[in-house]
Design a protein around this motif. Sequence first.
Motif, PDB file in Angstrom:
ATOM      1  N   ARG A   1      23.127  -3.553  15.034  1.00  0.00           N
ATOM      2  CA  ARG A   1      23.510  -2.741  16.187  1.00  0.00           C
ATOM      3  C   ARG A   1      22.528  -1.589  16.363  1.00  0.00           C
ATOM      4  NH1 ARG A   1      26.017   1.734  13.951  1.00  0.00           N
ATOM      5  NH2 ARG A   1      26.873   1.467  11.864  1.00  0.00           N
TER       6      ARG A   1
ATOM      7  N   SER B   1      33.136   0.148  15.513  1.00  0.00           N
ATOM      8  CA  SER B   1      32.072  -0.637  16.121  1.00  0.00           C
ATOM      9  C   SER B   1      31.413   0.162  17.231  1.00  0.00           C
ATOM     10  CB  SER B   1      32.655  -1.929  16.705  1.00  0.00           C
ATOM     11  OG  SER B   1      33.508  -1.623  17.787  1.00  0.00           O
TER      12      SER B   1
ATOM     13  N   GLU C   1      25.979  -7.242  10.161  1.00  0.00           N
ATOM     14  CA  GLU C   1      26.012  -6.584  11.459  1.00  0.00           C
ATOM     15  C   GLU C   1      24.600  -6.157  11.856  1.00  0.00           C
ATOM     16  OE1 GLU C   1      27.973  -2.832  11.800  1.00  0.00           O
ATOM     17  OE2 GLU C   1      27.303  -2.126   9.834  1.00  0.00           O
TER      18      GLU C   1
END
Length: 265
Positions: free
Chosen positions: A180, A133, A178
């Motif tokens: 990001r 992550s 996700e």
Amino acid sequence: MNSSSSRSRTLKTVGALGMAAATAVLMTGCGQSSDSATSAATSEAAKVVPQKQTTSPSASAQLTEDQQERKKVLDATKVTFDDAATTATGEVAGGKLVDLDLEGVDDDDKDQSPSPTGSGSPTGSASPTGSASPTGTGTSSPSASPGADGPVWAAEVAEKDGTIHTVRINAVDGKVIEARVDADQDADDKKQTADLLAQATQTPQQAAKVATEKKKGTVTSVGLDDNEGDGVIWQVDVVGSDWKKTTFDVDAKNDTIVREETDND
């Protein structure tokens, strides 16, 4: 005299009966011979003429390995390119789509570790591997393998200054897996991305429309790229009903196709 006549009539009667019996035997023999000849001919013909196949070969058996993989991924995909593009850009305020790819359709995707596009970012910097992550906690990001959690749309969306965000979308239910910031960018990377977007006056949706008007099929990838110093292009992949993939380079300023190539594998 009477005795002689009687014997003569008896002999004639016996002779007639004998001829009748002989004729019957001869006729029976001929019938049997004819039936036997017909049966023998049929048997010989059966040896020469093959039996008709009642089953047809499987359609998938006629496809190449790459075509079977495309079929497998697309059969499972429920979210279209347009819907995935809308979802991806909605994750970044004022963001513009730079790249969107359905993982597992392109040949290279099967051999790579999870990454947003499977081909690197348009800036030329390394794509995130998805192995951890962005916070550095060591928590693994969702697998990019279409066989593990179903097909995935992987997008790169850029802010106005060129900062790229990675957005991964479940291609079955449309939910964001996700979102990001791509940490592998420097100031030059951001500037290059911003410059490419500034030159692209046509949207990726418009480029996809141009490609599918040329070849009917499903859009599986759209990416912004430099056309070897001659302006910018949207590179669009379309998979047709034959499961072959055709790549179109569409001029990002006037929507004309400048190159077309079909992968027959």
